[in-house]
Write a protein that holds these residues in place. Structure first.
Motif, PDB file in Angstrom:
ATOM      1  N   HIS A  36     -18.411   9.201  -3.030  1.00 60.92           N
ATOM      2  CA  HIS A  36     -19.407  10.078  -3.629  1.00 60.92           C
ATOM      3  C   HIS A  36     -20.436  10.453  -2.574  1.00 60.92           C
ATOM      4  CE1 HIS A  36     -22.314  11.729  -6.373  1.00 60.92           C
ATOM      5  NE2 HIS A  36     -23.214  10.898  -5.901  1.00 60.92           N
ATOM      6  N   GLY A  37     -20.717  11.747  -2.482  1.00 62.85           N
ATOM      7  CA  GLY A  37     -21.746  12.215  -1.562  1.00 62.85           C
ATOM      8  C   GLY A  37     -22.664  13.170  -2.304  1.00 62.85           C
ATOM      9  N   SER A  38     -23.616  13.726  -1.612  1.00 62.02           N
ATOM     10  CA  SER A  38     -24.569  14.613  -2.273  1.00 62.02           C
ATOM     11  C   SER A  38     -23.937  15.945  -2.666  1.00 62.02           C
ATOM     12  CB  SER A  38     -25.773  14.861  -1.362  1.00 62.02           C
ATOM     13  OG  SER A  38     -25.355  15.462  -0.149  1.00 62.02           O
ATOM     14  N   HIS A  39     -22.795  16.301  -2.079  1.00 61.19           N
ATOM     15  CA  HIS A  39     -22.168  17.588  -2.377  1.00 61.19           C
ATOM     16  C   HIS A  39     -20.813  17.470  -3.079  1.00 61.19           C
ATOM     17  CE1 HIS A  39     -25.240  19.658  -0.154  1.00 61.19           C
ATOM     18  NE2 HIS A  39     -25.055  18.828   0.852  1.00 61.19           N
ATOM     19  N   ALA A  40     -20.207  16.307  -3.092  1.00 59.18           N
ATOM     20  CA  ALA A  40     -18.868  16.198  -3.675  1.00 59.18           C
ATOM     21  C   ALA A  40     -18.541  14.758  -4.056  1.00 59.18           C
ATOM     22  CB  ALA A  40     -17.828  16.709  -2.690  1.00 59.18           C
ATOM     23  N   THR A  41     -17.555  14.645  -4.930  1.00 62.03           N
ATOM     24  CA  THR A  41     -17.037  13.352  -5.364  1.00 62.03           C
ATOM     25  C   THR A  41     -15.520  13.395  -5.279  1.00 62.03           C
ATOM     26  OG1 THR A  41     -18.885  13.045  -6.873  1.00 62.03           O
ATOM     27  CG2 THR A  41     -16.917  11.736  -7.294  1.00 62.03           C
ATOM     28  N   LEU A  42     -14.911  12.304  -4.828  1.00 59.86           N
ATOM     29  CA  LEU A  42     -13.472  12.215  -4.650  1.00 59.86           C
ATOM     30  C   LEU A  42     -12.993  10.885  -5.204  1.00 59.86           C
ATOM     31  CD1 LEU A  42     -10.754  13.056  -3.166  1.00 59.86           C
ATOM     32  CD2 LEU A  42     -11.650  11.759  -1.235  1.00 59.86           C
ATOM     33  N   ALA A  43     -11.830  10.902  -5.848  1.00 58.44           N
ATOM     34  CA  ALA A  43     -11.239   9.655  -6.328  1.00 58.44           C
ATOM     35  C   ALA A  43      -9.728   9.799  -6.307  1.00 58.44           C
ATOM     36  CB  ALA A  43     -11.713   9.342  -7.741  1.00 58.44           C
ATOM     37  N   GLY A  44      -9.027   8.688  -6.161  1.00 59.61           N
ATOM     38  CA  GLY A  44      -7.578   8.765  -6.157  1.00 59.61           C
ATOM     39  C   GLY A  44      -6.911   7.411  -6.132  1.00 59.61           C
ATOM     40  N   GLN A  45      -5.599   7.461  -6.151  1.00 65.73           N
ATOM     41  CA  GLN A  45      -4.783   6.260  -6.078  1.00 65.73           C
ATOM     42  C   GLN A  45      -3.548   6.554  -5.256  1.00 65.73           C
ATOM     43  OE1 GLN A  45      -4.025   5.110 -10.203  1.00 65.73           O
ATOM     44  NE2 GLN A  45      -5.343   3.363  -9.808  1.00 65.73           N
ATOM     45  N   LYS A  46      -2.972   5.506  -4.671  1.00 68.43           N
ATOM     46  CA  LYS A  46      -1.708   5.632  -3.967  1.00 68.43           C
ATOM     47  C   LYS A  46      -0.944   4.333  -4.112  1.00 68.43           C
ATOM     48  CE  LYS A  46      -4.100   4.668   0.354  1.00 68.43           C
ATOM     49  NZ  LYS A  46      -4.377   5.130   1.709  1.00 68.43           N
ATOM     50  N   GLY A  47       0.363   4.435  -3.985  1.00 69.48           N
ATOM     51  CA  GLY A  47       1.182   3.244  -4.144  1.00 69.48           C
ATOM     52  C   GLY A  47       2.505   3.386  -3.414  1.00 69.48           C
ATOM     53  N   LEU A  48       3.093   2.256  -3.084  1.00 72.68           N
ATOM     54  CA  LEU A  48       4.372   2.200  -2.394  1.00 72.68           C
ATOM     55  C   LEU A  48       5.125   0.987  -2.912  1.00 72.68           C
ATOM     56  CD1 LEU A  48       6.289   3.081  -0.065  1.00 72.68           C
ATOM     57  CD2 LEU A  48       4.980   1.523   1.398  1.00 72.68           C
ATOM     58  N   VAL A  49       6.401   1.171  -3.199  1.00 69.64           N
ATOM     59  CA  VAL A  49       7.235   0.060  -3.642  1.00 69.64           C
ATOM     60  C   VAL A  49       8.577   0.118  -2.932  1.00 69.64           C
ATOM     61  CG1 VAL A  49       6.185  -0.167  -5.929  1.00 69.64           C
ATOM     62  CG2 VAL A  49       8.130   1.344  -5.612  1.00 69.64           C
ATOM     63  N   ALA A  50       9.193  -1.025  -2.759  1.00 67.60           N
ATOM     64  CA  ALA A  50      10.529  -1.129  -2.181  1.00 67.60           C
ATOM     65  C   ALA A  50      11.195  -2.360  -2.780  1.00 67.60           C
ATOM     66  CB  ALA A  50      10.458  -1.243  -0.670  1.00 67.60           C
ATOM     67  N   ASP A  51      12.518  -2.332  -2.877  1.00 69.72           N
ATOM     68  CA  ASP A  51      13.214  -3.464  -3.495  1.00 69.72           C
ATOM     69  C   ASP A  51      13.942  -4.350  -2.495  1.00 69.72           C
ATOM     70  OD1 ASP A  51      15.398  -1.946  -2.769  1.00 69.72           O
ATOM     71  OD2 ASP A  51      16.182  -1.714  -4.796  1.00 69.72           O
ATOM     72  N   GLY A  52      13.813  -4.080  -1.193  1.00 65.51           N
ATOM     73  CA  GLY A  52      14.485  -4.899  -0.199  1.00 65.51           C
ATOM     74  C   GLY A  52      15.949  -4.556  -0.030  1.00 65.51           C
ATOM     75  N   GLN A  53      16.468  -3.621  -0.811  1.00 62.22           N
ATOM     76  CA  GLN A  53      17.871  -3.208  -0.747  1.00 62.22           C
ATOM     77  C   GLN A  53      18.025  -1.801  -0.167  1.00 62.22           C
ATOM     78  OE1 GLN A  53      20.199  -5.553  -1.682  1.00 62.22           O
ATOM     79  NE2 GLN A  53      18.348  -6.787  -1.875  1.00 62.22           N
ATOM     80  N   GLY A  54      16.937  -1.245   0.359  1.00 60.14           N
ATOM     81  CA  GLY A  54      16.988   0.100   0.916  1.00 60.14           C
ATOM     82  C   GLY A  54      16.440   1.175   0.007  1.00 60.14           C
ATOM     83  N   ASN A  55      15.994   0.790  -1.178  1.00 57.04           N
ATOM     84  CA  ASN A  55      15.398   1.745  -2.109  1.00 57.04           C
ATOM     85  C   ASN A  55      13.881   1.662  -1.992  1.00 57.04           C
ATOM     86  OD1 ASN A  55      17.903   2.534  -3.549  1.00 57.04           O
ATOM     87  ND2 ASN A  55      17.910   0.347  -4.062  1.00 57.04           N
TER      88      ASN A  55
END
Length: 163
Positions: A36-55
């Motif tokens: 958050h700043g005086s001119h704008a606000t930003l929010a988000g999420q990110k994620g990563l998953v793997a199963d150990g089998q190449g997926n």
């Protein structure tokens, strides 16, 4: 100010459902951010998953608002399977007092090595009413194709003036 923070967080949280659906097949890494700043606000999420089998799969989502009423959001996701196939897509939108823009695209590579992708863009100038619509497609072995043009607010074709 609080309503801008609330809107940005709402956009990010509303998009979280599809992030978690993409990542449902295994435990993975997730992070949430907000600024958050005086001119704008930003929010988000990110994620990563793997199963150990190449997926593997991942996604990211974010949204912003500005003090002058501008707002936007973006999202991107990918999926890779153990046979080498992969897919990715992304979308982004932004709007404000001067106009709006939307972009989306996707890319797919099959296990046999065939690949294709596409991207579309729409931009509207709120001051003139002129809208640009364009698209790009790619197919491995066939190359790239582009189309695009501008129309006025009545739907008539007009020249796309560039700077």
């Amino acid at each position: 100010m609080t309503s801008r923070i609330s809107l940005a967080l709402h956009v990010a949280c509303a998009l979280t459902t599809s992030l978690m659906a993409t990542a449902a097949f295994a435990e993975g890494l997730r992070s949430t951010f907000a600024a958050h700043g005086s001119h704008a606000t930003l929010a988000g999420q990110k994620g990563l998953v793997a199963d150990g089998q190449g997926n593997a799969a991942g996604a990211a989502r974010s949204g912003f608002t500005t003090a002058s009423g501008g707002q936007g959001q973006r999202s991107a996701q990918f999926n890779r399977t153990s046979d080498g196939a992969a897919a990715a897509s992304g979308q982004a939108t932004a709007s404000g007092s001067n106009g709006s823009a939307e972009r989306s695209g996707s890319f797919t590579r099959d296990a046999d090595g065939s690949a294709s992708g596409e991207r579309s863009t729409t931009v509207t100038n709120a001051n003139t009413g002129v809208t640009y619509d364009g698209s790009t497609t790619y197919t491995k072995g066939a190359g790239v194709s582009r189309t695009g043009g501008c129309k006025d607010a009545s739907g008539n074709s007009v020249s796309c003036v560039s700077r």
